[in-house]
Every structure is written in C-alpha cells, then in structure tokens.
Design a protein around this motif. Structure first.
Motif, mmCIF file in Angstrom:
data_model
loop_
_atom_site.group_PDB
_atom_site.id
_atom_site.type_symbol
_atom_site.label_atom_id
_atom_site.label_comp_id
_atom_site.label_asym_id
_atom_site.label_seq_id
_atom_site.Cartn_x
_atom_site.Cartn_y
_atom_site.Cartn_z
ATOM 1 N N VAL A 174 80.506 27.268 21.157
ATOM 2 C CA VAL A 174 81.365 26.537 20.220
ATOM 3 C C VAL A 174 81.754 25.180 20.816
ATOM 4 C CG1 VAL A 174 83.542 27.549 21.047
ATOM 5 C CG2 VAL A 174 83.355 26.748 18.680
ATOM 6 N N SER A 175 81.889 25.114 22.128
ATOM 7 C CA SER A 175 82.205 23.843 22.779
ATOM 8 C C SER A 175 81.061 22.845 22.613
ATOM 9 C CB SER A 175 82.496 24.060 24.260
ATOM 10 O OG SER A 175 83.636 24.867 24.441
ATOM 11 N N ASP A 176 79.825 23.335 22.716
ATOM 12 C CA ASP A 176 78.663 22.465 22.514
ATOM 13 C C ASP A 176 78.663 21.890 21.101
ATOM 14 O OD1 ASP A 176 77.662 22.989 25.062
ATOM 15 O OD2 ASP A 176 76.519 24.729 24.372
ATOM 16 N N PHE A 181 79.872 17.330 17.255
ATOM 17 C CA PHE A 181 80.569 16.755 16.102
ATOM 18 C C PHE A 181 81.530 15.643 16.521
ATOM 19 C CE2 PHE A 181 84.715 17.062 13.828
ATOM 20 C CZ PHE A 181 84.346 16.319 12.712
ATOM 21 N N GLU A 182 82.365 15.919 17.501
ATOM 22 C CA GLU A 182 83.406 14.965 17.887
ATOM 23 C C GLU A 182 82.830 13.676 18.465
ATOM 24 O OE1 GLU A 182 85.656 17.409 20.504
ATOM 25 O OE2 GLU A 182 86.617 18.533 18.874
ATOM 26 N N ASN A 183 81.688 13.780 19.164
ATOM 27 C CA ASN A 183 81.082 12.589 19.758
ATOM 28 C C ASN A 183 79.992 11.979 18.885
ATOM 29 O OD1 ASN A 183 82.464 12.493 22.423
ATOM 30 N ND2 ASN A 183 81.553 14.524 22.632
ATOM 31 N N LYS A 184 79.810 12.573 17.695
ATOM 32 C CA LYS A 184 78.859 12.055 16.702
ATOM 33 C C LYS A 184 77.435 11.984 17.246
ATOM 34 C CE LYS A 184 82.526 9.332 14.509
ATOM 35 N NZ LYS A 184 82.987 7.983 14.106
ATOM 36 N N TYR A 185 77.037 13.014 18.022
ATOM 37 C CA TYR A 185 75.670 13.063 18.505
ATOM 38 C C TYR A 185 74.719 13.345 17.351
ATOM 39 C CZ TYR A 185 77.796 13.625 23.148
ATOM 40 O OH TYR A 185 78.524 13.462 24.286
ATOM 41 N N LYS A 186 73.537 12.771 17.416
ATOM 42 C CA LYS A 186 72.525 13.028 16.394
ATOM 43 C C LYS A 186 72.065 14.473 16.470
ATOM 44 C CE LYS A 186 68.419 11.025 14.314
ATOM 45 N NZ LYS A 186 67.449 9.892 14.384
ATOM 46 N N THR A 201 72.866 20.919 15.667
ATOM 47 C CA THR A 201 73.593 19.788 15.103
ATOM 48 C C THR A 201 74.909 20.309 14.546
ATOM 49 O OG1 THR A 201 72.625 20.052 12.895
ATOM 50 C CG2 THR A 201 71.469 18.598 14.427
ATOM 51 N N SER A 202 75.898 19.445 14.425
ATOM 52 C CA SER A 202 77.175 19.841 13.832
ATOM 53 C C SER A 202 77.868 18.640 13.219
ATOM 54 C CB SER A 202 78.096 20.485 14.877
ATOM 55 O OG SER A 202 79.284 20.937 14.280
ATOM 56 N N ASN A 203 78.271 18.793 11.973
ATOM 57 C CA ASN A 203 78.990 17.731 11.261
ATOM 58 C C ASN A 203 80.395 18.163 10.884
ATOM 59 O OD1 ASN A 203 76.709 15.869 11.094
ATOM 60 N ND2 ASN A 203 75.808 17.405 9.736
ATOM 61 N N MET A 242 76.869 23.190 10.233
ATOM 62 C CA MET A 242 76.233 23.178 11.540
ATOM 63 C C MET A 242 74.904 23.935 11.458
ATOM 64 S SD MET A 242 76.446 26.569 12.575
ATOM 65 C CE MET A 242 76.353 26.680 14.349
ATOM 66 N N LYS A 243 74.010 23.604 12.360
ATOM 67 C CA LYS A 243 72.721 24.293 12.430
ATOM 68 C C LYS A 243 72.366 24.509 13.898
ATOM 69 C CE LYS A 243 70.845 22.152 8.215
ATOM 70 N NZ LYS A 243 69.752 21.273 7.684
ATOM 71 N N PHE A 244 71.654 25.602 14.154
ATOM 72 C CA PHE A 244 71.088 25.819 15.486
ATOM 73 C C PHE A 244 69.765 26.535 15.310
ATOM 74 C CE2 PHE A 244 72.462 30.055 14.820
ATOM 75 C CZ PHE A 244 71.810 30.862 15.744
#
Length: 248
Positions: A174-176, A181-186, A201-203, A242-244
């Motif tokens: 969940v931290s990942d 999301f918080e750092n807006k990583y692609k 990914t997480s939005n 979110m997706k994984f």
C-alpha cells in the motif's frame, strides 16, 4: 469514511464513479458492522514490504541477515542474467530506452542487495530512459526513506517511472501504491529477489486501514502472506483507481 463515500456516490455526475464509491461505501459499512472498527483515512503505522507486522521468526531472520546469513533473500544471479529475465522488461513501457534502463537498474540492484533485507531504488525519465535519481545506500529494512533532497528532485520532474527491489519478493505494498499516487509517478516497477517483476499505477490514495484489514482477513482464511497481499490488491483494484500486474 462510509458516509463520505455515500455522499460522493450520491452527488457524483459520473455514473461509473457513482458505482465505484457506492461499492466502496457498502464494503466499509460491512466491515464496520462485522468488526466494530470504523474505517477512516487517518494516518496509521506503516508496515513492512509485505504489509504485515514482523513476527519473532522474521526478527531472527533479520538478525541473521546482518551477519550475511539471510538465505531467503539470495538472488539467483544466473537467472537475472538470462534472456528469459531480460525479456520481461522488453514491453514494460512503450519506450525501449526506458525498458533497457529498467532492466539494467534491476540487475544492478538485485546483485547489490542479494542476501539482504535492504532495497535499492531508481527514478527514470519515462521519455528518455535517463536515470534521474538513485538510492543505493538505504539502511532502512525493506523500505526507502524519502529525504528532502529526494522530494525536491521528484517535484522538479514529471513523467517519472520508478523501480525498486523487494527482498521478500512480495507484490506492491500500500505504501508503494500511495507513493505512486502522491508523487504522480507514471508507473512503478518492482524487481523481486526471486525473479518476479511487478508493475503498478495508482491515481488515488488507498486507505491503509482497509488494506491491512483485508490482509488480516485473508490470513485468517488460511492464505499465506503472499497470497493474502495479492488477493487484497485484487480486491482493492475493484473500487480504487489503481492497477497492478505481474510482468511475464
């Protein structure tokens, strides 16, 4: 939290969003009724890579690791040099320079951290494959601490893809996902010590209490740590943006 989701579902103009928030509100209400614990978005203690509190046996394993005896996190170096492992990175993104960089970083990090419970992490430009930043000297077990320097560099860069190692070879935590999301990583990539590779990914920020509760429930049902975390992510992906996936 359930009340908040109900309000959002009722007031949302988007029909799909209404369904998502209504489903989430129903789930929060059900858990609260069964456990007597209200699900909130208040910060909670962050867990290890697995999302599960360390047991006594794991603490012993960590102590052994300090003396170079942690066999559980040894990397098969022949495998990560193989064509089979390299091909996992061929289509992680649509940019071959980025895929090559991800593979090279994964290989370097896994060699470096083999037999330890420490992680390496790289931040990569998703357009060029250039390494923006790296942390290869972390002393935090199964974690990467975000210093002010790291935060400042991240804030100055957009379209970032990250890759970091998971010594216990677990899926994204969940931290990942929340960091993504918080750092807006692609997107984020995880290179596991056992050779598995995950993308995510997480939005949207995921409720940590809900995440931990799901894991606990799956463990009570008899699933092991890996299965519980995987099933928890599958369940959360139905109501969160979110997706994984495992990169095969």
């Amino acid at each position: 939290m359930a009340e908040k989701c109900h309000r959002i579902s009722e007031n949302s103009l988007d029909e799909d969003n209404q369904k998502v928030y209504k489903a989430r509100a129903t789930e929060h209400t059900r858990i609260a009724d069964e456990t007597g614990e209200k699900i909130t978005d208040e910060p909670v203690e962050k867990f290890a890579e697995s999302g599960i509190i360390n047991t006594g046996s794991e603490k012993m394993a960590l102590e052994n690791q300090r003396y170079g005896r942690n066999k559980n996190t040894l990397v098969n170096k022949s495998y990560i040099e193989s064509g089979e492992y390299r091909r996992k990175y061929d289509n992680v993104t649509d940019v071959q320079a980025v895929n090559k960089s991800l593979y090279n970083c994964a290989k370097k990090a896994l060699r470096h951290r083999s037999g330890t419970v420490f992680e390496d992490m790289y931040w990569i430009d998703s357009n060029t494959g250039e390494i923006i930043l790296s942390v290869t000297d972390s002393k935090d077990e199964r974690a990467i601490a975000y210093t002010e320097r790291i935060k400042n560099i991240i804030n100055k860069n957009e379209n970032v893809v990250t890759i970091h190692t998971h010594p216990s070879s677990m899926p994204p935590s969940v931290s990942d996902l929340n960091s993504c999301f918080e750092n807006k990583y692609k997107m984020g990539v995880i290179a596991c010590h056992n050779g598995k590779v995950f993308g995510y990914t997480s939005n949207e920020k995921i409720n940590e209490r809900l995440y931990n509760m799901y894991i606990e429930n799956f463990i009570k049902e008899g699933f092991d740590d890996y299965e519980s975390q995987y099933k928890t992510l599958e369940k959360l992906s139905r109501t969160y943006d979110m997706k994984f996936w495992e990169v095969l």
